[in-house]
Write a protein that holds these residues in place. Structure first.
Motif, PDB file in Angstrom:
ATOM      1  N   UNK A  21      36.413  22.389 -27.653  1.00 55.70           N
ATOM      2  CA  UNK A  21      35.570  22.171 -26.470  1.00 55.70           C
ATOM      3  C   UNK A  21      34.629  23.357 -26.273  1.00 55.70           C
ATOM      4  N   UNK A  22      35.183  24.560 -26.400  1.00 53.70           N
ATOM      5  CA  UNK A  22      34.402  25.771 -26.140  1.00 53.70           C
ATOM      6  C   UNK A  22      33.423  26.073 -27.262  1.00 53.70           C
ATOM      7  N   UNK A  23      33.926  26.146 -28.514  1.00 51.41           N
ATOM      8  CA  UNK A  23      33.080  26.679 -29.597  1.00 51.41           C
ATOM      9  C   UNK A  23      32.170  25.628 -30.230  1.00 51.41           C
ATOM     10  N   UNK A  24      32.506  24.356 -30.086  1.00 49.81           N
ATOM     11  CA  UNK A  24      31.603  23.321 -30.606  1.00 49.81           C
ATOM     12  C   UNK A  24      30.791  22.682 -29.478  1.00 49.81           C
ATOM     13  N   UNK A  25      31.494  22.172 -28.462  1.00 50.62           N
ATOM     14  CA  UNK A  25      30.772  21.456 -27.400  1.00 50.62           C
ATOM     15  C   UNK A  25      29.927  22.389 -26.545  1.00 50.62           C
ATOM     16  N   UNK A  26      30.546  23.437 -25.999  1.00 47.74           N
ATOM     17  CA  UNK A  26      29.812  24.327 -25.112  1.00 47.74           C
ATOM     18  C   UNK A  26      28.845  25.225 -25.877  1.00 47.74           C
ATOM     19  N   UNK A  28      27.626  24.892 -28.992  1.00 47.91           N
ATOM     20  CA  UNK A  28      26.672  24.272 -29.916  1.00 47.91           C
ATOM     21  C   UNK A  28      26.062  22.985 -29.364  1.00 47.91           C
ATOM     22  N   UNK A  29      26.902  22.021 -29.009  1.00 45.25           N
ATOM     23  CA  UNK A  29      26.408  20.675 -28.731  1.00 45.25           C
ATOM     24  C   UNK A  29      25.844  20.509 -27.325  1.00 45.25           C
ATOM     25  N   UNK A  30      26.327  21.291 -26.373  1.00 45.08           N
ATOM     26  CA  UNK A  30      25.832  21.154 -25.006  1.00 45.08           C
ATOM     27  C   UNK A  30      24.379  21.597 -24.875  1.00 45.08           C
ATOM     28  N   UNK A  31      23.896  22.351 -25.837  1.00 48.53           N
ATOM     29  CA  UNK A  31      22.507  22.813 -25.796  1.00 48.53           C
ATOM     30  C   UNK A  31      21.537  21.637 -25.677  1.00 48.53           C
ATOM     31  N   UNK A  32      21.843  20.544 -26.374  1.00 54.86           N
ATOM     32  CA  UNK A  32      20.970  19.380 -26.305  1.00 54.86           C
ATOM     33  C   UNK A  32      20.925  18.758 -24.919  1.00 54.86           C
ATOM     34  N   UNK A  33      22.059  18.786 -24.196  1.00 55.17           N
ATOM     35  CA  UNK A  33      22.104  18.235 -22.843  1.00 55.17           C
ATOM     36  C   UNK A  33      21.365  19.154 -21.866  1.00 55.17           C
ATOM     37  N   UNK A 145      34.367  15.676 -28.173  1.00 59.46           N
ATOM     38  CA  UNK A 145      34.095  14.548 -27.293  1.00 59.46           C
ATOM     39  C   UNK A 145      34.371  14.880 -25.840  1.00 59.46           C
ATOM     40  N   UNK A 146      35.470  15.603 -25.597  1.00 59.83           N
ATOM     41  CA  UNK A 146      35.796  16.009 -24.228  1.00 59.83           C
ATOM     42  C   UNK A 146      34.701  16.910 -23.677  1.00 59.83           C
ATOM     43  N   UNK A 147      34.244  17.845 -24.507  1.00 60.74           N
ATOM     44  CA  UNK A 147      33.185  18.756 -24.071  1.00 60.74           C
ATOM     45  C   UNK A 147      31.873  18.049 -23.799  1.00 60.74           C
ATOM     46  N   UNK A 148      31.542  17.071 -24.650  1.00 61.94           N
ATOM     47  CA  UNK A 148      30.309  16.292 -24.457  1.00 61.94           C
ATOM     48  C   UNK A 148      30.391  15.487 -23.165  1.00 61.94           C
ATOM     49  N   UNK A 149      31.569  14.895 -22.921  1.00 60.11           N
ATOM     50  CA  UNK A 149      31.776  14.144 -21.682  1.00 60.11           C
ATOM     51  C   UNK A 149      31.556  15.048 -20.470  1.00 60.11           C
ATOM     52  N   UNK A 150      32.165  16.212 -20.502  1.00 57.29           N
ATOM     53  CA  UNK A 150      32.047  17.150 -19.390  1.00 57.29           C
ATOM     54  C   UNK A 150      30.600  17.608 -19.202  1.00 57.29           C
ATOM     55  N   UNK A 254      25.018   8.271 -20.357  1.00 55.06           N
ATOM     56  CA  UNK A 254      25.187   7.804 -21.735  1.00 55.06           C
ATOM     57  C   UNK A 254      25.831   8.890 -22.604  1.00 55.06           C
ATOM     58  N   UNK A 255      25.416  10.145 -22.382  1.00 50.64           N
ATOM     59  CA  UNK A 255      26.028  11.254 -23.107  1.00 50.64           C
ATOM     60  C   UNK A 255      27.517  11.343 -22.759  1.00 50.64           C
ATOM     61  N   UNK A 256      27.844  11.096 -21.500  1.00 48.23           N
ATOM     62  CA  UNK A 256      29.240  11.122 -21.074  1.00 48.23           C
ATOM     63  C   UNK A 256      30.045  10.021 -21.769  1.00 48.23           C
ATOM     64  N   UNK A 257      29.447   8.823 -21.907  1.00 50.95           N
ATOM     65  CA  UNK A 257      30.107   7.732 -22.643  1.00 50.95           C
ATOM     66  C   UNK A 257      30.353   8.159 -24.087  1.00 50.95           C
ATOM     67  N   UNK A 258      29.368   8.818 -24.657  1.00 51.14           N
ATOM     68  CA  UNK A 258      29.512   9.370 -26.010  1.00 51.14           C
ATOM     69  C   UNK A 258      30.754  10.256 -26.072  1.00 51.14           C
ATOM     70  N   UNK A 259      30.914  11.122 -25.072  1.00 47.69           N
ATOM     71  CA  UNK A 259      32.057  12.016 -25.053  1.00 47.69           C
ATOM     72  C   UNK A 259      33.382  11.289 -24.947  1.00 47.69           C
ATOM     73  N   UNK A 260      33.438  10.260 -24.094  1.00 41.05           N
ATOM     74  CA  UNK A 260      34.685   9.508 -23.902  1.00 41.05           C
ATOM     75  C   UNK A 260      35.135   8.876 -25.219  1.00 41.05           C
TER      76      UNK A 260
END
Length: 410
Positions: A21-26, A28-33, A145-150, A254-260
């Protein structure tokens, strides 16, 4: 495996999930959101935004090999703690960054921190549970996925409250969570036993033999293509939806659905692949991923983006899991960490070049459609490589039992 070992598997899998959640979602991936809000706040172009993504990928790529060497000398736990600490520093820095050029420094820290965390942690998990690698890697990757949802829920909400500094609060919240995961990892995680049963733990193969292993290289090329396309999608899909007339709130949902859906993708595909084989599972997931990437090229509407996200989120995390597990199926247990680190290098190269290419295509060659068409085409190449991939060489059941026995007795 006794009851204590079962407990360890689930506890370590959950901590692996939180670390992801921290090192990939927050990191790296959260940058797009965050990008649509951060872009306005820092007054940058999409090309410059792409460069920021490239800087993070450069930090990841440039230190990946060194991280593997350090993990072998320090041990996985100490290396992971260093990595999460660097990510936390980067997240804190982004909370207060005053300018584009200073932001580059903190984005670089995120990439470096990820390289010192993700691969060593996956290797640590596989070291503890060599016969369950598809499952434990699947649970760890589900953290994305959890990180993307959040992120998909938090960032648009904060942006709606304060469009100027809401994105800074998002980075700050990520930093606090990262500090919590750092503490839990320090208190609970231990390095795996270093001694396996002698008849199965022959000396490690010289690194050059792993680097020249055609099957490992083959998997690495597939993972590199996944790296290119995944980072492009994650950085620019939110902006693409907003640019196509979809509200930032709906795009965030929609991004949150992606995460779920992504939460379940990794474990399910990992378990399936442990039963029916990596190759068949890889072909299925790569095919669906390619189809999903084509959809918004020809249908940049709410329906098109919805189909894109539902299909992609059901396969992409599984695609990570399968590729990572496949990289270790073609070598003996002692060489698994090295093989995984090596194919991750290909993935990092893909993530390095992906944002820069996409930013250039968006600015100068037809907008977001051209970037997603590019991703679709190279995914088609990835599908061809996947079809050509040889069947994985799974260890014999007896060897698997001995490995588990060795870990239990250590």
């Amino acid at each position: 495996m006794g009851i204590n070992e079962k407990n360890r598997l689930w506890i370590y899998a959950i901590i692996g999930m939180l670390t992801t959640v921290v090192v990939l979602s927050f990191a790296r991936l959260s940058y797009g959101v965050i990008l649509p809000f951060m872009k306005d706040g820092l007054q940058i172009s999409y090309k410059e935004a792409g460069y920021l993504g490239t800087v993070t990928s450069f930090g990841y790529l440039s230190t990946l090999i060194f991280a593997g060497i350090l993990a072998s000398k320090w041990g996985g736990k100490r290396t992971v703690l260093l990595g999460i600490s660097l990510v936390t520093m980067g997240l804190i820095g982004l909370t207060f960054t005053p300018s584009y050029w200073v932001t580059m420094i903190f984005m670089l820290l995120l990439g470096v921190g990820t390289s010192f965390t993700y691969t060593p942690f996956i290797s640590l998990l596989v070291g503890w549970f060599p016969t369950k690698k598809g499952l434990v890697i699947g649970f760890a990757t589900s953290g994305s996925g959890i990180g993307i949802l959040f992120s998909g829920m938090l960032v648009p909400f904060l942006g709606s409250i304060n469009s100027e500094i809401g994105w800074r609060f998002a980075w700050g919240i990520f930093a606090i969570i990262s500090l919590g995961v750092l503490t839990v990892t320090y208190l609970i995680i231990k390095n795996p036993p270093s001694v396996l049963p002698s008849k199965y733990s022959a000396k490690q193969t010289p690194p050059m033999e792993i680097y020249k292993n055609r099957k490992v290289i083959h998997v690495g090329l597939i993972y590199g293509i996944i790296g290119v396309t995944y980072i492009i999608q994650m950085i620019f899909i939110m902006s693409y939806m907003v640019d196509s007339g979809i509200s930032s709130k709906l795009a965030g949902q929609l991004i949150a659905i992606n995460g779920i859906l992504s939460i379940f993708s990794g474990p399910i595909w990992g378990l399936i692949s442990d039963k029916v084989g990596r190759r068949i599972s890889l072909i299925l997931t790569m095919s669906l991923t390619m189809v999903s990437m084509f959809i918004p090229v020809f249908m940049p509407t709410l329906l098109g983006f919805s189909l894109h996200i539902v299909i992609l989120s059901s396969t992409t995390t599984g695609l990570f899991t399968l590729t990572q597990a496949s990289s270790m199926d073609h070598v003996k247990p002692a060489d698994m960490p090295l093989a995984f680190s090596y194919v991750t290098f290909y993935f990092a190269v893909g993530q390095l070049i992906g944002p820069a290419i996409a930013g250039w295509l968006i600015e100068d060659w037809g907008g977001f459609k051209s970037a997603f068409l590019f991703s679709s085409i190279i995914l088609a190449i990835g599908l061809f490589l996947t079809i050509k991939l040889k069947n994985s060489e799974q260890p014999q059941p007896a060897i698997q039992k001995e490995l588990s026995k060795g870990l239990t007795q250590s």
